[in-house]
Write a protein that holds these residues in place. Structure first.
Motif, mmCIF file in Angstrom:
data_model
loop_
_atom_site.group_PDB
_atom_site.id
_atom_site.type_symbol
_atom_site.label_atom_id
_atom_site.label_comp_id
_atom_site.label_asym_id
_atom_site.label_seq_id
_atom_site.Cartn_x
_atom_site.Cartn_y
_atom_site.Cartn_z
ATOM 1 N N ASP A 264 -5.919 -1.654 1.545
ATOM 2 C CA ASP A 264 -5.215 -2.853 1.978
ATOM 3 C C ASP A 264 -6.245 -3.916 2.330
ATOM 4 O OD1 ASP A 264 -3.151 -4.466 2.504
ATOM 5 O OD2 ASP A 264 -2.497 -3.498 4.358
ATOM 6 N N GLY A 265 -5.775 -5.128 2.512
ATOM 7 C CA GLY A 265 -6.693 -6.197 2.849
ATOM 8 C C GLY A 265 -7.568 -6.568 1.658
ATOM 9 N N SER A 266 -8.843 -6.661 1.881
ATOM 10 C CA SER A 266 -9.772 -7.077 0.808
ATOM 11 C C SER A 266 -9.969 -6.006 -0.244
ATOM 12 C CB SER A 266 -11.127 -7.446 1.426
ATOM 13 O OG SER A 266 -11.679 -6.319 2.111
ATOM 14 N N LEU A 267 -9.583 -4.754 0.033
ATOM 15 C CA LEU A 267 -9.739 -3.662 -0.931
ATOM 16 C C LEU A 267 -8.423 -3.313 -1.613
ATOM 17 C CD1 LEU A 267 -12.082 -1.311 1.125
ATOM 18 C CD2 LEU A 267 -12.703 -2.975 -0.625
ATOM 19 N N THR A 268 -7.482 -4.214 -1.619
ATOM 20 C CA THR A 268 -6.189 -3.949 -2.242
ATOM 21 C C THR A 268 -6.351 -3.657 -3.722
ATOM 22 O OG1 THR A 268 -5.149 -5.451 -0.655
ATOM 23 C CG2 THR A 268 -3.866 -4.877 -2.582
ATOM 24 N N TYR A 269 -7.359 -4.212 -4.369
ATOM 25 C CA TYR A 269 -7.561 -3.997 -5.803
ATOM 26 C C TYR A 269 -7.779 -2.537 -6.130
ATOM 27 C CZ TYR A 269 -12.568 -3.494 -4.863
ATOM 28 O OH TYR A 269 -13.788 -3.062 -4.406
ATOM 29 N N MET A 270 -8.160 -1.718 -5.112
ATOM 30 C CA MET A 270 -8.440 -0.303 -5.359
ATOM 31 C C MET A 270 -7.149 0.483 -5.602
ATOM 32 S SD MET A 270 -11.518 0.524 -2.684
ATOM 33 C CE MET A 270 -11.680 2.180 -3.352
#
Length: 372
Positions: A264-270
């Motif tokens: 979530d947040g800045s790592l949502t692309y994962m």
């Protein structure tokens, strides 16, 4: 020389003789007294029977009972028990609180209208003027209104009954006087009831409007949050596609809640391009955000409650009659029997006075001539 001892007795005897003589002469003039008494009595009788009779119809009003105003308070009690939210924000919520109407609150509106010049003038225009003949209507309006006020009385409460008002109407027609009393009270009661209903409904409408504004505000905020979510997901999708990440990576040793926080947040692309596309499509095709706003349903239920609140006029009252309105059967004026009795007494007094003057006038003339 001293007076003889018999002189006082002679004076008393002379006085007694004079009094007896006076009574005898007054008796001789009895027909004069009777004629004067009859003349005065007939004059009074003519006045009594030629003067139009005036009747007075009246009744009293008192405050309504607690049961009469329960309908007004029912709406307020429902609003209080429903814990309606007036303000919502980061600091919490505040529920509405309404003080119940008392019989004094409701009755004060009725008594204010009862005594108002506006109510009297409206009754004057609607009822009194149409009852006059065309010739009577030609008189000045101010004079006609003053005549109306002289026939119409509202008596303020006495100290012993501080809430009891007496309404009286005087007129030559007893049935009309009774009808006017009832009509005036009914007209004032209807106007006061409409005012109370308007006040109650106005409170409900104002609170309902405030609640609808809260609902619209929450819906708008949900829409903005959804659009923001779409923007973040689209950016994450671009990153996932750029690095060729279709599915989320398998990271050993991490709990599910930890993986969710990481993705979530800045790592949502994962989360991977596949999952991101699915959520973007779902958010784009969403027809309404209402099911996803937990507090919205409660507010909608409360708004529906506002819309259903109605005060039934036939179940409430703003006053009570203290008794019934009876058609008077005896005029208040002229007091025929009293006037005739007083006329008889006055005639007797006047006749006796005239007879007395007639009896003693020769003696007065003789005394005057002797003095000369």
């Amino acid at each position: 020389m001293s007076q003889p001892p018999s002189a006082p007795n002679q004076n008393n005897q002379n006085n007694q003789v004079d009094l007896v003589e006076l009574i005898q002469k007054m008796w001789i003039e009895k027909w004069l007294i009777i004629r004067i008494t009859v003349a005065v009595t007939l004059t009074a009788a003519a006045y009594v029977f030629l003067t139009p009779s005036v009747y007075r119809a009246q009744t009293a009003v008192i405050p309504p009972s607690v049961g009469d105003i329960a309908g007004f308070n029912m709406a307020r009690n429902i609003l209080n028990s429903s814990n309606i939210v007036e303000n919502s924000g980061p600091e919490g919520t505040a529920s509405a609180s309404y003080k119940e109407f008392t019989t004094k609150d409701v009755y004060s509106i009725f008594t204010r209208n009862l005594q108002s010049d506006q109510s009297k003038r409206q009754f004057y225009r609607d009822v009194y003027l149409p009852s006059l003949s065309e010739e009577e209507k030609k008189a000045p309006q101010d004079a006609l209104y003053q005549d109306f006020l002289r026939q119409f009385y509202i008596t303020a409460p006495a100290t012993t009954q501080s809430d009891r008002f007496l309404i009286s109407v005087e007129g030559g027609d007893p049935a009309q006087a009774a009808d006017w009393v009832g009509r005036y009270i009914q007209d004032v009661g209807k106007r006061s009831l409409q005012e109370m209903l308007g006040n109650t409904q106005s409170e409900i409408q104002v609170q309902g409007h405030n609640l609808m504004q809260q609902i619209e505000s929450i819906r708008y905020s949900a829409k903005v949050r959804r659009e923001d979510r779409l923007m973040r997901l689209k950016e994450a999708l671009k990153i996932s596609q750029a690095i060729g990440l279709e599915n989320p990576p398998m990271i050993s040793g991490q709990m599910n809640n930890q993986l969710s926080a990481i993705m979530d947040g800045s790592l949502t692309y994962m989360r991977g391009a596949k999952a991101l596309k699915a959520e973007i499509d779902a958010l784009t095709q969403r027809a309404s955000d209402d099911p996803f706003v937990p507090e919205l349903r409660r507010l909608q239920e409360q708004h529906a409650l506002y819309a259903s609140l109605r005060v039934q006029p036939e179940r409430v009252a703003v006053y009570r009659l203290d008794g019934t309105i009876e058609i008077p059967d005896e005029p208040i004026k002229p007091k025929k029997l009293l006037i005739v009795i007083l006329a008889v007494l006055l005639g007797l007094i006047l006749g006796s006075f005239v007879a007395l003057i007639k009896v003693i006038s020769p003696k007065l003339r003789s005394a005057a001539e002797a003095a000369v």
